[in-house]
Design a protein around this motif. Structure first.
Motif, PDB file in Angstrom:
ATOM      1  N   LEU A   1       0.396  14.097  -5.254  1.00  0.00           N
ATOM      2  CA  LEU A   1       1.419  13.669  -6.202  1.00  0.00           C
ATOM      3  C   LEU A   1       1.283  12.190  -6.530  1.00  0.00           C
ATOM      4  O   LEU A   1       1.483  11.774  -7.687  1.00  0.00           O
ATOM      5  CB  LEU A   1       2.806  13.975  -5.629  1.00  0.00           C
ATOM      6  CG  LEU A   1       3.137  15.469  -5.448  1.00  0.00           C
ATOM      7  CD1 LEU A   1       4.494  15.638  -4.803  1.00  0.00           C
ATOM      8  CD2 LEU A   1       3.104  16.188  -6.789  1.00  0.00           C
ATOM      9  N   ARG A   2       0.938  11.362  -5.506  1.00  0.00           N
ATOM     10  CA  ARG A   2       0.742   9.929  -5.786  1.00  0.00           C
ATOM     11  C   ARG A   2      -0.426   9.714  -6.739  1.00  0.00           C
ATOM     12  O   ARG A   2      -0.366   8.911  -7.667  1.00  0.00           O
ATOM     13  CB  ARG A   2       0.516   9.179  -4.477  1.00  0.00           C
ATOM     14  CG  ARG A   2       1.788   9.024  -3.642  1.00  0.00           C
ATOM     15  CD  ARG A   2       1.622   7.906  -2.624  1.00  0.00           C
ATOM     16  NE  ARG A   2       0.527   8.203  -1.698  1.00  0.00           N
ATOM     17  CZ  ARG A   2       0.693   8.821  -0.537  1.00  0.00           C
ATOM     18  NH1 ARG A   2       1.902   9.201  -0.157  1.00  0.00           N
ATOM     19  NH2 ARG A   2      -0.342   9.044   0.250  1.00  0.00           N
ATOM     20  N   LYS A   3      -1.551  10.459  -6.492  1.00  0.00           N
ATOM     21  CA  LYS A   3      -2.702  10.340  -7.377  1.00  0.00           C
ATOM     22  C   LYS A   3      -2.360  10.793  -8.795  1.00  0.00           C
ATOM     23  O   LYS A   3      -2.777  10.161  -9.788  1.00  0.00           O
ATOM     24  CB  LYS A   3      -3.858  11.189  -6.818  1.00  0.00           C
ATOM     25  CG  LYS A   3      -5.164  11.000  -7.574  1.00  0.00           C
ATOM     26  CD  LYS A   3      -5.681   9.584  -7.439  1.00  0.00           C
ATOM     27  CE  LYS A   3      -7.034   9.421  -8.143  1.00  0.00           C
ATOM     28  NZ  LYS A   3      -7.522   8.023  -8.054  1.00  0.00           N
ATOM     29  N   ALA A   4      -1.587  11.896  -8.895  1.00  0.00           N
ATOM     30  CA  ALA A   4      -1.173  12.362 -10.217  1.00  0.00           C
ATOM     31  C   ALA A   4      -0.307  11.332 -10.913  1.00  0.00           C
ATOM     32  O   ALA A   4      -0.407  11.126 -12.129  1.00  0.00           O
ATOM     33  CB  ALA A   4      -0.425  13.693 -10.088  1.00  0.00           C
ATOM     34  N   ASP A   5       0.549  10.633 -10.145  1.00  0.00           N
ATOM     35  CA  ASP A   5       1.385   9.587 -10.740  1.00  0.00           C
ATOM     36  C   ASP A   5       0.514   8.448 -11.265  1.00  0.00           C
ATOM     37  O   ASP A   5       0.762   7.910 -12.360  1.00  0.00           O
ATOM     38  CB  ASP A   5       2.372   9.094  -9.685  1.00  0.00           C
ATOM     39  CG  ASP A   5       3.344   8.085 -10.272  1.00  0.00           C
ATOM     40  OD1 ASP A   5       4.105   8.462 -11.196  1.00  0.00           O
ATOM     41  OD2 ASP A   5       3.347   6.925  -9.836  1.00  0.00           O
ATOM     42  N   GLU A   6      -0.519   8.061 -10.508  1.00  0.00           N
ATOM     43  CA  GLU A   6      -1.423   7.009 -10.973  1.00  0.00           C
ATOM     44  C   GLU A   6      -2.149   7.433 -12.247  1.00  0.00           C
ATOM     45  O   GLU A   6      -2.311   6.641 -13.184  1.00  0.00           O
ATOM     46  CB  GLU A   6      -2.427   6.691  -9.866  1.00  0.00           C
ATOM     47  CG  GLU A   6      -1.783   6.065  -8.623  1.00  0.00           C
ATOM     48  CD  GLU A   6      -2.797   5.859  -7.513  1.00  0.00           C
ATOM     49  OE1 GLU A   6      -3.972   6.212  -7.735  1.00  0.00           O
ATOM     50  OE2 GLU A   6      -2.410   5.344  -6.437  1.00  0.00           O
ATOM     51  N   LEU A   7      -2.593   8.716 -12.276  1.00  0.00           N
ATOM     52  CA  LEU A   7      -3.286   9.195 -13.469  1.00  0.00           C
ATOM     53  C   LEU A   7      -2.363   9.194 -14.687  1.00  0.00           C
ATOM     54  O   LEU A   7      -2.782   8.860 -15.804  1.00  0.00           O
ATOM     55  CB  LEU A   7      -3.835  10.601 -13.222  1.00  0.00           C
ATOM     56  CG  LEU A   7      -4.968  10.699 -12.183  1.00  0.00           C
ATOM     57  CD1 LEU A   7      -5.338  12.158 -11.953  1.00  0.00           C
ATOM     58  CD2 LEU A   7      -6.192   9.919 -12.650  1.00  0.00           C
TER      59      LEU A   7
ATOM     60  N   PRO B   1       2.706  24.394   4.525  1.00  0.00           N
ATOM     61  CA  PRO B   1       1.667  23.379   4.818  1.00  0.00           C
ATOM     62  C   PRO B   1       1.156  22.687   3.559  1.00  0.00           C
ATOM     63  O   PRO B   1       0.904  21.475   3.573  1.00  0.00           O
ATOM     64  CB  PRO B   1       0.566  24.198   5.508  1.00  0.00           C
ATOM     65  CG  PRO B   1       1.260  25.412   6.027  1.00  0.00           C
ATOM     66  CD  PRO B   1       2.326  25.708   5.047  1.00  0.00           C
ATOM     67  N   ALA B   2       1.013  23.449   2.464  1.00  0.00           N
ATOM     68  CA  ALA B   2       0.527  22.839   1.219  1.00  0.00           C
ATOM     69  C   ALA B   2       1.521  21.804   0.696  1.00  0.00           C
ATOM     70  O   ALA B   2       1.139  20.724   0.236  1.00  0.00           O
ATOM     71  CB  ALA B   2       0.260  23.916   0.180  1.00  0.00           C
ATOM     72  N   LEU B   3       2.800  22.131   0.764  1.00  0.00           N
ATOM     73  CA  LEU B   3       3.809  21.164   0.325  1.00  0.00           C
ATOM     74  C   LEU B   3       3.846  19.949   1.231  1.00  0.00           C
ATOM     75  O   LEU B   3       4.100  18.824   0.783  1.00  0.00           O
ATOM     76  CB  LEU B   3       5.182  21.849   0.293  1.00  0.00           C
ATOM     77  CG  LEU B   3       5.353  22.945  -0.769  1.00  0.00           C
ATOM     78  CD1 LEU B   3       6.726  23.573  -0.654  1.00  0.00           C
ATOM     79  CD2 LEU B   3       5.155  22.386  -2.166  1.00  0.00           C
ATOM     80  N   ALA B   4       3.603  20.169   2.524  1.00  0.00           N
ATOM     81  CA  ALA B   4       3.615  19.041   3.459  1.00  0.00           C
ATOM     82  C   ALA B   4       2.482  18.064   3.161  1.00  0.00           C
ATOM     83  O   ALA B   4       2.620  16.854   3.379  1.00  0.00           O
ATOM     84  CB  ALA B   4       3.535  19.552   4.890  1.00  0.00           C
ATOM     85  N   THR B   5       1.342  18.572   2.688  1.00  0.00           N
ATOM     86  CA  THR B   5       0.192  17.709   2.392  1.00  0.00           C
ATOM     87  C   THR B   5       0.070  17.361   0.914  1.00  0.00           C
ATOM     88  O   THR B   5      -0.972  16.848   0.484  1.00  0.00           O
ATOM     89  CB  THR B   5      -1.102  18.414   2.846  1.00  0.00           C
ATOM     90  OG1 THR B   5      -1.210  19.671   2.163  1.00  0.00           O
ATOM     91  CG2 THR B   5      -1.091  18.665   4.341  1.00  0.00           C
ATOM     92  N   SER B   6       1.066  17.673   0.107  1.00  0.00           N
ATOM     93  CA  SER B   6       0.974  17.441  -1.340  1.00  0.00           C
ATOM     94  C   SER B   6       1.365  16.033  -1.748  1.00  0.00           C
ATOM     95  O   SER B   6       1.187  15.674  -2.913  1.00  0.00           O
ATOM     96  CB  SER B   6       1.874  18.442  -2.073  1.00  0.00           C
ATOM     97  OG  SER B   6       3.232  18.249  -1.706  1.00  0.00           O
ATOM     98  N   GLU B   7       1.858  15.204  -0.839  1.00  0.00           N
ATOM     99  CA  GLU B   7       2.310  13.871  -1.225  1.00  0.00           C
ATOM    100  C   GLU B   7       1.166  13.007  -1.739  1.00  0.00           C
ATOM    101  O   GLU B   7       1.312  12.333  -2.784  1.00  0.00           O
ATOM    102  CB  GLU B   7       3.003  13.206  -0.031  1.00  0.00           C
ATOM    103  CG  GLU B   7       3.626  11.861  -0.388  1.00  0.00           C
ATOM    104  CD  GLU B   7       4.414  11.279   0.775  1.00  0.00           C
ATOM    105  OE1 GLU B   7       4.936  10.161   0.623  1.00  0.00           O
ATOM    106  OE2 GLU B   7       4.499  11.957   1.820  1.00  0.00           O
ATOM    107  N   PRO B   8      -0.022  12.974  -1.083  1.00  0.00           N
ATOM    108  CA  PRO B   8      -1.127  12.172  -1.672  1.00  0.00           C
ATOM    109  C   PRO B   8      -1.530  12.666  -3.055  1.00  0.00           C
ATOM    110  O   PRO B   8      -1.825  11.862  -3.945  1.00  0.00           O
ATOM    111  CB  PRO B   8      -2.261  12.358  -0.655  1.00  0.00           C
ATOM    112  CG  PRO B   8      -1.580  12.718   0.624  1.00  0.00           C
ATOM    113  CD  PRO B   8      -0.390  13.517   0.228  1.00  0.00           C
TER     114      PRO B   8
END
Length: 452
Positions: A304-310, A295-302
């Motif tokens: 990861l996107r925020k980390a990419d922006e940072l 479940p954590a991996l399933a919800t980790s996409e947002p």
């Protein structure tokens, strides 16, 4: 006289009684004779009364014959010498002579096997019938007989006058015959294996015999091609065989090293055994962890996107830090030298800061005040008392351009002495009240207040 007659009559009566008892016992023993029953696939040559032998010694006879379920059931009356019989006992019908008379050859069985029960019937698997010469001759029909006669005649003609050659051939074949005997003994020990081999080969032979032998022809052609290829490459094959001993030596050395490595590895593997026993528990825990992680991996996409922006936002900062790296290195080098200097003189620095803090930490209603410590001894007090007379004035240098005035005598007092002492204590050194430069005072103030 009468006494002698009575003794004789008594002896005669005793002899008759003994004979009667012996006869009855013999008849009873005959009626209770040991009877063993065995099954034969065919007992046609046997008749009642045929002998039963063990190693050529007669130990009984055939009592009766009957057919039970398509098998010949033969009852054998055995003497006491035939005992003991074991469960793996074997019976074979053999010919006594060429005239066709038969007897039953009895093998008691293995001494280690259990004893045979009285009512147990020896099965057909443990009985056999040898083929007699008359039976073999009865199977030969007229064409076969003529062929045998021609073969024997030809052999006789070929042997005529060649006895010495045959003797020499037999003498030369003697070592080979010994090897053949040894091979036959080995094959006899592996009779069961050969039987399975023949049984397993039967389907192969049947398959090769299909299509009028075409499969067999193809097999022969393939074998011929293989042999031809081997003959053409015989030289290379011989070179390979020449290198084979060296290869085997290297292989033996390698195997020896492998054995040493295995010996060295054995303790390690023994120490790892407790860990391997815990692997199922670890695998169960990892499976539970993976189930919880899904479940954590399933919800980790947002995330990861925020980390990419940072990371993209941090890229300019990293570029600026990279450009400032040269100056930062120089500053770091200077700070390092300063740190080393302070480290070497840290005790003096700490004493200075401690004493300065103790001096300036007192305050009244207006502000902080400065503390000073002055040691007064008798010499200092005596120096403050007034002195009689006047002090001579210092001589002026010549050519000063001013008129010489006489010095006015001045009486000394306590205040004059205090003025000199206080002047010496309170007179600042230089332009600063602390004796430090302006930059040093700023740095010390920043250090005490925690600023820059």
């Amino acid at each position: 006289m009468n006494t002698a007659k009575d003794v004789g009559r008594a002896g005669l009566v005793a002899v008759l009684i003994a004979a009667a008892v012996t006869a009855v016992a013999a008849r009873a023993g005959k009626d209770d004779a040991d009877v063993v029953t065995a099954q034969f696939a065919s007992a046609a040559p046997l008749v009642e009364g045929n002998q039963v032998k063990i190693d050529g010694v007669v130990v009984g006879s055939v009592k009766s014959l009957k057919v039970v379920d398509g098998l010949a059931e033969v009852a054998l009356e055995l003497d006491d010498e035939a005992r003991p019989l074991h469960e793996d006992a074997r019976l074979t019908i053999r010919p006594v002579s060429l005239l066709g008379e038969r007897y039953v050859d009895l093998d008691r069985g293995s001494p280690d096997a259990p004893l045979l029960d009285e009512d147990t019937v020896i099965p057909v698997a443990q009985t056999a019938t040898s083929v007699g010469l008359d039976e073999a001759l009865n199977t030969v029909d007229q064409p076969t007989g003529e062929g045998l006669r021609a073969l024997l005649s030809t052999l006789g003609e070929g042997m005529q006058g060649n006895g010495e050659n045959v003797d020499e051939a037999l003498r030369l074949l003697s070592p080979s015959l010994k090897d053949t005997r040894a091979m036959a003994a080995v094959l006899d020990e592996h009779n069961e294996l050969l039987s399975r081999l023949i049984t397993n080969f039967e389907p192969v032979a049947s398959a090769l015999a299909t299509r009028d032998g075409e499969a067999m022809d193809q097999l022969v052609d393939s074998s011929d091609k293989v042999l031809t290829a081997v003959r053409e490459r015989q030289a290379k094959l011989e070179q390979t065989l020449d290198k084979l001993p060296g290869t085997l030596r290297v292989l033996r050395t390698t195997l020896g090293n492998l054995r040493s490595a295995a010996d060295d590895t054995a303790p390690t593997l023994a120490e790892l055994r407790p860990l391997t026993d815990k692997l199922p528990v670890l695998a169960t825990e990892l499976r539970a962890f993976s189930d919880a992680l899904d479940p954590a991996l399933a919800t980790s996409e947002p995330v990861l996107r925020k980390a990419d922006e940072l990371l993209k936002a941090a890229a300019p900062v990293a570029a600026d830090a990279r450009r400032a790296g040269g100056g930062l290195a120089t500053s770091t080098d200077g700070v390092q030298r300063l740190t080393k200097a302070i480290t070497r003189n840290r005790e003096d620095v700490f004493n200075y800061i401690r004493y300065w803090a103790l001096t300036t930490n007192g305050y009244d209603g207006l502000s902080h005040y400065f503390r000073a410590h002055y040691v007064v001894d008798p010499d200092t007090i005596l120096g403050l008392l007034p002195v009689a007379g006047t002090k001579p004035s210092a001589a002026k240098p010549k050519g000063s351009g001013t008129g010489d005035k006489p010095a006015t005598p001045k009486s000394g007092g306590l205040l004059d002495g205090l003025d000199g002492v206080l002047g010496g204590l309170l007179q600042p050194k230089g332009d600063s009240a602390t004796g430090l430069s302006e930059q040093q005072e700023l740095d010390l103030l920043g250090l005490l207040l925690g600023g820059k």
